[in-house]
Motif scaffolding. Sequence first.
Motif, PDB file in Angstrom:
ATOM      1  N   LEU A  66      -9.002  22.013 -33.425  1.00 27.24           N
ATOM      2  CA  LEU A  66      -9.587  23.225 -34.000  1.00 27.24           C
ATOM      3  C   LEU A  66     -11.041  23.397 -33.593  1.00 27.24           C
ATOM      4  CD1 LEU A  66      -8.222  23.359 -37.656  1.00 27.24           C
ATOM      5  CD2 LEU A  66      -8.100  25.199 -35.963  1.00 27.24           C
ATOM      6  N   MET A  67     -11.804  22.302 -33.682  1.00 23.63           N
ATOM      7  CA  MET A  67     -13.225  22.384 -33.355  1.00 23.63           C
ATOM      8  C   MET A  67     -13.449  22.625 -31.872  1.00 23.63           C
ATOM      9  SD  MET A  67     -14.570  19.321 -35.836  1.00 23.63           S
ATOM     10  CE  MET A  67     -13.877  19.191 -37.481  1.00 23.63           C
ATOM     11  N   ALA A  68     -12.608  22.014 -31.041  1.00 27.50           N
ATOM     12  CA  ALA A  68     -12.721  22.235 -29.601  1.00 27.50           C
ATOM     13  C   ALA A  68     -12.374  23.682 -29.262  1.00 27.50           C
ATOM     14  CB  ALA A  68     -11.792  21.280 -28.861  1.00 27.50           C
ATOM     15  N   ARG A  69     -11.342  24.226 -29.882  1.00 28.01           N
ATOM     16  CA  ARG A  69     -10.959  25.628 -29.661  1.00 28.01           C
ATOM     17  C   ARG A  69     -12.116  26.557 -30.023  1.00 28.01           C
ATOM     18  NH1 ARG A  69      -9.239  29.826 -32.695  1.00 28.01           N
ATOM     19  NH2 ARG A  69      -7.547  31.180 -31.930  1.00 28.01           N
ATOM     20  N   ARG A  70     -12.733  26.291 -31.169  1.00 28.44           N
ATOM     21  CA  ARG A  70     -13.862  27.125 -31.614  1.00 28.44           C
ATOM     22  C   ARG A  70     -15.003  27.079 -30.608  1.00 28.44           C
ATOM     23  NH1 ARG A  70     -17.197  26.208 -37.329  1.00 28.44           N
ATOM     24  NH2 ARG A  70     -19.011  27.439 -36.759  1.00 28.44           N
ATOM     25  N   TRP A  71     -15.320  25.869 -30.113  1.00 25.34           N
ATOM     26  CA  TRP A  71     -16.425  25.736 -29.161  1.00 25.34           C
ATOM     27  C   TRP A  71     -16.098  26.458 -27.867  1.00 25.34           C
ATOM     28  CZ3 TRP A  71     -17.054  23.767 -24.262  1.00 25.34           C
ATOM     29  CH2 TRP A  71     -18.380  23.612 -23.832  1.00 25.34           C
ATOM     30  N   CYS A  72     -14.869  26.322 -27.371  1.00 21.92           N
ATOM     31  CA  CYS A  72     -14.482  26.975 -26.117  1.00 21.92           C
ATOM     32  C   CYS A  72     -14.596  28.493 -26.225  1.00 21.92           C
ATOM     33  CB  CYS A  72     -13.054  26.583 -25.744  1.00 21.92           C
ATOM     34  SG  CYS A  72     -12.870  24.882 -25.171  1.00 21.92           S
ATOM     35  N   LEU A  73     -14.094  29.049 -27.315  1.00 21.39           N
ATOM     36  CA  LEU A  73     -14.151  30.501 -27.474  1.00 21.39           C
ATOM     37  C   LEU A  73     -15.597  30.990 -27.593  1.00 21.39           C
ATOM     38  CD1 LEU A  73     -11.144  31.031 -29.915  1.00 21.39           C
ATOM     39  CD2 LEU A  73     -11.244  31.612 -27.482  1.00 21.39           C
ATOM     40  N   LYS A  74     -16.409  30.245 -28.317  1.00 21.76           N
ATOM     41  CA  LYS A  74     -17.806  30.630 -28.509  1.00 21.76           C
ATOM     42  C   LYS A  74     -18.588  30.587 -27.201  1.00 21.76           C
ATOM     43  CE  LYS A  74     -21.941  29.347 -31.176  1.00 21.76           C
ATOM     44  NZ  LYS A  74     -22.494  28.403 -32.188  1.00 21.76           N
ATOM     45  N   ASN A  75     -18.230  29.636 -26.332  1.00 22.71           N
ATOM     46  CA  ASN A  75     -19.007  29.422 -25.106  1.00 22.71           C
ATOM     47  C   ASN A  75     -18.324  29.956 -23.845  1.00 22.71           C
ATOM     48  OD1 ASN A  75     -21.477  27.524 -25.832  1.00 22.71           O
ATOM     49  ND2 ASN A  75     -19.729  26.863 -27.071  1.00 22.71           N
ATOM     50  N   GLY A  76     -17.234  30.703 -24.028  1.00 30.56           N
ATOM     51  CA  GLY A  76     -16.552  31.270 -22.877  1.00 30.56           C
ATOM     52  C   GLY A  76     -15.952  30.223 -21.955  1.00 30.56           C
ATOM     53  N   GLN A  77     -15.560  29.093 -22.526  1.00 34.06           N
ATOM     54  CA  GLN A  77     -15.003  27.997 -21.738  1.00 34.06           C
ATOM     55  C   GLN A  77     -13.483  28.125 -21.661  1.00 34.06           C
ATOM     56  OE1 GLN A  77     -16.340  24.996 -20.149  1.00 34.06           O
ATOM     57  NE2 GLN A  77     -14.218  25.041 -19.446  1.00 34.06           N
ATOM     58  N   PRO A  78     -12.900  28.218 -20.479  1.00 31.83           N
ATOM     59  CA  PRO A  78     -11.441  28.264 -20.363  1.00 31.83           C
ATOM     60  C   PRO A  78     -10.800  27.011 -20.965  1.00 31.83           C
ATOM     61  CG  PRO A  78     -12.482  28.819 -18.278  1.00 31.83           C
ATOM     62  CD  PRO A  78     -13.559  28.281 -19.166  1.00 31.83           C
ATOM     63  N   PHE A  79      -9.637  27.186 -21.554  1.00 27.33           N
ATOM     64  CA  PHE A  79      -8.921  26.018 -22.081  1.00 27.33           C
ATOM     65  C   PHE A  79      -7.427  26.283 -22.080  1.00 27.33           C
ATOM     66  CE2 PHE A  79      -9.526  28.678 -25.800  1.00 27.33           C
ATOM     67  CZ  PHE A  79      -8.406  28.475 -26.597  1.00 27.33           C
TER      68      PHE A  79
END
Length: 366
Positions: free
Chosen positions: A96-109
């Motif tokens: 959950l926390m990784a998903r939040r960080w990726c979306l906030k920072n425009g990081q593909p996942f």
Amino acid sequence: MSMPMQSLAPSRLTIVTDAWHPQVNGVVRSIETTNRELKTMGVEVSMVTPEHFASFPMPTYPEIRLSLAWPGQVGRMIAAQRPDYVHIATEGPLGLMARRWCLKNGQPFSTSYHTRFPEYVAARLPVPLTWLYAYVRWFHNRGGACMVATESLRRELTARGIKNLSLWSRGIDTTLFRPRDKTEKPFGLARPIFMTVGRVAVEKNLPAFLDLDLPGSKVVVGDGPARAELQARYPNVHFTGMLHGEALAETYAQADVFVFPSKTDTFGNTILEALASGVPVAAYPVTGPIDIIPAGSNAGALNHDLQIACIAALQASPESARRLAETYSWKAATEQFFDNVVEAKEQRRKRGLRARFGTRPADLTG
């Protein structure tokens, strides 16, 4: 002209998972083996796991520990690894926390659907499946790819509204798991030996196997929260506890039939381990078994009546079981995983262009 996929390949990949050592299960083994294969392909893999944080045991399943971490901690760990891509393996706190960080920072996942999360939670807590599947859709649909192990699971999840589904199969170590000489009475038990291997937990549906009236003996290999209750309830069943490595492989090879009673697994790594050991499989015709054991195969037997499947599997071919297992390699499975990671990054690029210019998907191949 479209860009070659390998030119988009990440050189640094961060995998975030809530499932990790000391857990012993198919998720951990799959991630661990994939990591090793990725490194041989030249991919620099870093991990974010519960080992990095304080944790507490999951209620009703103490073998699983839930991480106590703040989103900022997880984000800083990912950022420090400077990944070209992030793969989120589980839907737990770290995921959950990784998903939040990726979306906030425009990081593909990308993500993966290793276990039937809704069914596993509903088996322990009074939460409606509809709510849990709504969470699964919310969690996975923002990634560039959600990886599933079988075609039947992809069809099922598509019907539940989960998008961007990609196949990621599994492999087997056919050197470790191989046919071996059988002893006359393994564990001091009469043959035929009907064996199951895995977590001894409610979702594995073990009573469906243990209640059967079968010739010979039954063996359960593994440990888990339901072991004490089942061992007391079935005193004539041999429980070995947890086994690893060579001891596990030797034990598999002593079975005459491998019984897979679960109806909730998304694949069944233990099925491959049994087949590689030259042991035919008896199972229900559900996701996992139906994807691994083709119709008409002499490597095992599938039936909605598990007893019929078990008796039929006694007549199946150990040689056919072994040949089927040899078609699964971790190298091929990891290349499939890697291709999905690459494609997920490309899908995010296309989404960004569509959002910016309103172009159609067919216009974005170049």
